[in-house]
Enzyme design. Structure first.
Site, PDB file in Angstrom:
ATOM      1  N   HIS A 382      42.899  46.892  53.998  1.00  0.00           N
ATOM      2  CA  HIS A 382      43.907  47.240  52.993  1.00  0.00           C
ATOM      3  C   HIS A 382      44.670  48.534  53.250  1.00  0.00           C
ATOM      4  CE1 HIS A 382      45.855  46.417  49.295  1.00  0.00           C
ATOM      5  NE2 HIS A 382      44.844  45.911  48.640  1.00  0.00           N
ATOM      6  N   TYR A 496      42.974  48.097  34.842  1.00  0.00           N
ATOM      7  CA  TYR A 496      43.941  48.323  35.919  1.00  0.00           C
ATOM      8  C   TYR A 496      44.561  46.988  36.293  1.00  0.00           C
ATOM      9  CZ  TYR A 496      45.459  49.967  40.637  1.00  0.00           C
ATOM     10  OH  TYR A 496      46.166  50.309  41.769  1.00  0.00           O
ATOM     11  N   SER A 498      47.339  45.646  39.125  1.00  0.00           N
ATOM     12  CA  SER A 498      48.110  46.034  40.290  1.00  0.00           C
ATOM     13  C   SER A 498      49.562  45.594  40.158  1.00  0.00           C
ATOM     14  CB  SER A 498      47.490  45.396  41.534  1.00  0.00           C
ATOM     15  OG  SER A 498      48.241  45.709  42.675  1.00  0.00           O
ATOM     16  N   THR A 509      52.101  50.686  45.435  1.00  0.00           N
ATOM     17  CA  THR A 509      51.794  50.029  44.165  1.00  0.00           C
ATOM     18  C   THR A 509      51.868  51.047  43.043  1.00  0.00           C
ATOM     19  OG1 THR A 509      49.416  50.447  44.367  1.00  0.00           O
ATOM     20  CG2 THR A 509      50.241  48.344  45.238  1.00  0.00           C
TER      21      THR A 509
END
Length: 667
Positions: A382, A496, A498, A509
């Site tokens: 990532h 949260y 994204s 992001t």
């Protein structure tokens, strides 16, 4: 937060009064037909009239929010999580930050940003956050997205599907590097902008002005700066901070089977795709190799703590393995051929998210995993980028392999000497390295044994019904998670979601904070007091949640959240050796960043499942998709939470929401 799937433009972008729904845009972009495509040789997926990076220079820059707006949004997000006394303390601390240290840091950040117009203010700190993290990339960072099966069942045979995917991946790579890949653009009015005529015009507009030309016809290009890291790229472990390595001259594929590692060229010396029948022959050779499973599978080291892995890698190099490691790092990508068949979608999720640790190289930018029964997925590292580039790649590969496969069931592999073309890598491993591999495997087994995954499909309704009722589908899904957690644990908790900021140059992001005073009020009414509210009143609460969530998503996609801004200010203070202000040491700041509900949405014609692990030990990792007539959730947890019970509560919440949408009283 690092393992979140940023695979959808999860918000709305507002330009000159036009609201561009990027969440829907992402789906439409990746499922659309490219009108300017024309089929060429087997070397390219298509030839775009407009060069791939034509819009990159003129993309708008990611804005830094006003500090007072950031603090206002931060306090609004804190309010549903705190009692009155806690909120007053947090409010006082935040306003003190705004008036003093925060103001100074903000001014420095703005000045720094003005001096670095080639990038965004978040790009450097965000790379540093990922690469400095010392936790294993497995479960903490790498997500997965599984492919839907090929509609033609015979094409799901492991050798056929693997060969076609390798060929299509090379075609994608060549199309991208030749500048022929269709740029990523959201067309608000495709009748004007997604036409051959417009593309023939815009290609002549200088790159420095091209974004504005697209804007004039309500077309909005997205950032594609991460795409170059898709191929020939690997995260290299280093003590303290890892590095990203890319070697575009690499022409070979890395293949893993039974923990053994093989390489062979899939691009010839002239830069052309090796004949598909030859690739098929080489893969057949690997699948037929009678070699035992690797006694000391080197790949499991990539699942270790990064400093531990860095030290072991240094020892590997000292032991004379540098050439073979270089082949691993510079390979176009990794193909993992698993000998196991999948039992069900839960088995698929576990296998594609982590597997057994032995038949993976988790540091590659991405790996394509193909099981014995032809199930396929992408697992990606990532740090180099977010899921927007990976999802585009996955959609193109799925489309190409299902519509224009280059090998077929019954196709004969080429009569070539695969034994000479395929090289099996052999590493010199002393006793210390063998012990390191053994310990890494023990740590891996311990970590993944604690993970539970479960999923639901809510079949009563989906996107179409919610849109007809003028409710945001994403708002309803997020509300169901709030209600489900409240029903199970009696709390409103840090959440949260994204959100991509790919509408801006080097955007990464932003965070949508779905837990609001509206969702708290609505959840309490549905869960604890349904008999005290009429259907009309409950419907009004749903409307309020939808409106509020829509506003939050618009702000986030415009770079107008608070999370990245506060993160950048903290990063700046730390880089100066400055003591952190009380805002950052306030327990409520730690609490709101302890994201018990970590969520990311995913809908695509190519993707069957997507998932990731919780980002905190007592959290849920929620991958979800709101489809036309159903809603799916793929959720993970550790022992601190009961994922099965949570999904039952989410399902009950969706039932209640749809009852109210249909005008029915709650039972």
């Amino acid at each position: 937060m690092a393992s979140l799937l940023s695979v959808q433009c999860a918000a709305s972008l507002k330009k000159s009064g036009n609201v561009i729904h990027l969440r829907r845009a992402a789906v439409r972009i990746h499922s659309r037909e490219y009108s300017s495509r024309k089929t060429t040789s087997s070397e390219y997926l298509h030839e775009s009239v407009v060069p791939s990076m034509h819009y990159q220079k003129s993309l708008p820059r990611l804005p830094i929010p006003k500090l007072e707006d950031t603090i206002r949004r931060y306090l609004a997000a804190q309010k549903p999580l705190l009692d009155e006394d806690q909120f007053r303390t947090t409010e006082k601390t935040a306003l003190d930050f705004q008036a003093g240290v925060g103001k100074q840091l903000h001014e420095e950040l703005v000045t720094q940003d003005k001096n670095n117009k080639h990038t965004s203010y978040i790009s450097g700190p965000w790379f540093d956050m990922y690469l400095s993290a010392r936790d294993s990339v497995v479960l903490n960072f790498n997500p997965f997205m599984s492919f839907n099966p090929d509609p033609k069942q015979d094409y799901n045979e492991q050798l056929v599907r693997s060969t076609n995917m390798v060929c299509s991946a090379v075609r994608f790579m060549k199309t991208l590097r030749a500048g022929l890949l269709e740029p990523e653009v959201f067309h608000l009015n495709p009748a004007k902008s997604n036409t051959d005529r417009f593309k023939s015009l815009i290609r002549w507009v200088p790159s420095s002005l091209s974004w504005y030309g697209a804007f004039m016809v309500n077309a909005y290009p997205l950032d594609m700066s991460q795409y170059f890291r898709l191929f020939n790229s690997t995260r290299i472990p280093k003590r303290g901070r890892d590095e990203l390595f890319t070697e575009e001259k690499g022409r070979h594929l890395l293949v893993m089977r039974k923990g053994n590692m093989y390489v062979f060229d899939i691009v010839d010396r002239d830069g052309n795709l090796v004949k598909p029948a030859e690739i098929q022959s080489h893969l057949k050779f690997i699948l037929s190799d009678s070699a035992a499973a690797a006694a000391f599978p080197l790949g499991v080291l990539t699942s270790e703590n990064r400093d531990v892995w860095a030290g072991l890698r240094d020892k590997l190099i000292s032991a004379g393995n540098s050439e073979d490691l270089r082949l691993v790092d510079s390979a176009l990508f990794c193909l993992c051929l698993d000998d196991e068949s999948m039992r069900d979608h839960i088995h698929i999720s576990h296998n594609m998210l982590h597997g057994d640790g032995c038949n993976r190289w988790y540091d590659k930018s991405f790996s394509i995993i193909v099981t014995k029964d032809g199930q396929a997925a992408i697992n990606f590292e990532h740090s180099w980028g977010d899921g927007v580039a990976v999802l585009r790649f996955q959609n193109e590969i799925f489309k190409d392999t299902t519509e224009k496969p280059l090998v077929h069931p019954g196709s004969d592999p080429a009569a070539v000497d695969s034994a000479s073309a395929v090289r099996r890598l052999h590493f010199n491993l002393d006793a210390e390295l063998q012990q390191g591999i053994k310990k890494a495997k023990e740590n891996f087994n311990s970590a993944v044994s604690r993970l539970t995954i479960d999923a639901i499909q809510f079949q009563r309704g989906g996107k179409e019904q919610l849109k007809k009722s003028k409710l945001s589908p994403d708002a309803v899904a997020q509300l169901a998670f709030q209600m489900g957690f409240l029903r199970q644990y009696g709390q409103t908790i840090a959440t949260y979601e994204s959100c991509s900021t790919a509408a801006f140059k080097h955007g990464r992001t932003e965070t949508i904070r779905p837990a609001t005073m509206h969702t708290k009020c609505c959840s309490h009414a549905f869960v604890f007091q349904p008999d005290k509210h009429s259907v009309e009143e409950l419907r009004g609460l749903l409307n309020d949640c939808s409106t509020c969530h829509g506003q939050l998503t618009k702000e986030a996609a415009m770079g107008q959240g608070f999370d990245r801004h506060l993160f950048a200010l903290r990063y700046l203070a730390c880089s100066k050796g400055q003591a952190l202000h009380g805002l950052y040491t306030d327990p409520s700041y730690a609490a709101i960043n302890h994201n018990v509900l970590s969520t990311s949405t995913l809908t695509s014609p190519a993707v069957s499942l997507g998932g990731f692990a919780p980002v905190v030990p007592d959290g849920f990792g929620i991958g979800y998709g709101v489809h036309d007539d159903w809603i799916g959730c793929n959720v993970s947890s550790y022992p601190a939470r009961n994922v099965h019970e949570f999904l039952q509560c989410v399902h009950k919440s969706l039932e209640d929401i749809f009852s109210v949408v249909e005008g029915k009283p709650l039972s």
